[in-house]
Scaffold this motif. Sequence first.
Motif, PDB file in Angstrom:
ATOM      1  N   SER A  53      -9.175 -35.587  -3.223  1.00 20.61           N
ATOM      2  CA  SER A  53      -7.816 -35.284  -2.768  1.00 20.61           C
ATOM      3  C   SER A  53      -7.529 -33.795  -2.763  1.00 20.61           C
ATOM      4  CB  SER A  53      -6.794 -36.018  -3.642  1.00 20.61           C
ATOM      5  OG  SER A  53      -6.927 -37.412  -3.509  1.00 20.61           O
ATOM      6  N   ASP A 154       2.868 -43.903   0.536  1.00 16.14           N
ATOM      7  CA  ASP A 154       3.091 -42.476   0.312  1.00 16.14           C
ATOM      8  C   ASP A 154       1.793 -41.706   0.520  1.00 16.14           C
ATOM      9  OD1 ASP A 154       5.669 -43.067  -0.384  1.00 16.14           O
ATOM     10  OD2 ASP A 154       5.316 -42.959  -2.540  1.00 16.14           O
ATOM     11  N   ALA A 155       1.887 -40.527   1.119  1.00 16.11           N
ATOM     12  CA  ALA A 155       0.705 -39.686   1.272  1.00 16.11           C
ATOM     13  C   ALA A 155       0.133 -39.355  -0.103  1.00 16.11           C
ATOM     14  CB  ALA A 155       1.069 -38.401   2.016  1.00 16.11           C
ATOM     15  N   TYR A 156      -1.172 -39.463  -0.226  1.00 11.83           N
ATOM     16  CA  TYR A 156      -1.879 -39.217  -1.489  1.00 11.83           C
ATOM     17  C   TYR A 156      -1.327 -40.095  -2.611  1.00 11.83           C
ATOM     18  CZ  TYR A 156      -3.843 -35.320   1.055  1.00 11.83           C
ATOM     19  OH  TYR A 156      -4.497 -34.562   1.992  1.00 11.83           O
ATOM     20  N   ALA A 160       0.905 -38.554  -5.578  1.00  9.23           N
ATOM     21  CA  ALA A 160       1.964 -37.931  -4.774  1.00  9.23           C
ATOM     22  C   ALA A 160       3.001 -37.186  -5.599  1.00  9.23           C
ATOM     23  CB  ALA A 160       2.652 -38.989  -3.911  1.00  9.23           C
ATOM     24  N   ASP A 161       3.232 -37.606  -6.839  1.00  5.62           N
ATOM     25  CA  ASP A 161       4.260 -36.974  -7.664  1.00  5.62           C
ATOM     26  C   ASP A 161       3.699 -35.933  -8.626  1.00  5.62           C
ATOM     27  OD1 ASP A 161       6.361 -38.433  -6.523  1.00  5.62           O
ATOM     28  OD2 ASP A 161       5.992 -40.138  -7.846  1.00  5.62           O
ATOM     29  N   TYR A 166       2.093 -32.832  -4.881  1.00  2.48           N
ATOM     30  CA  TYR A 166       3.457 -33.081  -4.411  1.00  2.48           C
ATOM     31  C   TYR A 166       3.854 -32.239  -3.198  1.00  2.48           C
ATOM     32  CZ  TYR A 166       8.531 -33.422  -4.328  1.00  2.48           C
ATOM     33  OH  TYR A 166       9.827 -33.600  -3.922  1.00  2.48           O
ATOM     34  N   ALA A 169       2.244 -33.783  -0.112  1.00  2.00           N
ATOM     35  CA  ALA A 169       2.784 -35.119   0.138  1.00  2.00           C
ATOM     36  C   ALA A 169       4.210 -35.030   0.675  1.00  2.00           C
ATOM     37  CB  ALA A 169       2.743 -35.948  -1.147  1.00  2.00           C
ATOM     38  N   GLN A 170       4.999 -34.121   0.110  1.00  2.00           N
ATOM     39  CA  GLN A 170       6.381 -33.948   0.557  1.00  2.00           C
ATOM     40  C   GLN A 170       6.432 -33.363   1.962  1.00  2.00           C
ATOM     41  OE1 GLN A 170       8.875 -35.136  -0.983  1.00  2.00           O
ATOM     42  NE2 GLN A 170      10.597 -34.255   0.135  1.00  2.00           N
TER      43      GLN A 170
END
Length: 202
Positions: A53, A154-156, A160-161, A166, A169-170
């Motif tokens: 990732s 959600d992406a990744y 994602a968080d 993040y 992903a955002q």
Amino acid sequence: MRGHRGGAGMGGFPGQTTETTSSLGIQALGAVQVSRDGVEQKIGGTRQRRLLSVLLIHRDRVVSVDRVAEVVFEGEPTDAAATTLRSYVARLRRTLGNAVVTRSPGYQLDTAGIAIDVVDFEAGVQAGRAALQRQDPAGAVERLNTALALWHGDAYAEFADEPWAYPEAQRLAELAGDSWASRRGRVAGWPGPPRRDGSLLG
């Protein structure tokens, strides 16, 4: 899009040229996965997926060993981290081959010839916006719908968080939701941005 091709369920936007015949694909608009000839390949455990990732987020750029280790070992690399990381890289190469490059001061994911859903999504959004500029709403709907269909969560997803994933992903989530068509609702047939679970808004 040069160097990328659409695999099963990816790419193939009208007017887009296919330039390679690679069967390798990487998906990150949802769970991070690797496929070959449409068949999912084993990546390994969480640390292997972290490695893939972070290299994918910084694709075609060198990521330092220190930065990769920080992500892979969740900010707590051990004294043997460098050796362990080399073993993770070797395992990832069993799946991705020479796409994982050792290049000072770290590692790089060379994406030439790999179908990547993130890249195809961005190309589809750009193609949709270009169609709108040409006052071709039907063409825009086709391209934007194809782009959004690449989302499966959600992406990744699982990362994602986390601080290192993040921002990307955002950015992708905002790109999905902040298009001309979805923001103003002027194009009939536009499904809207993906929900958090990856399904499309009606």
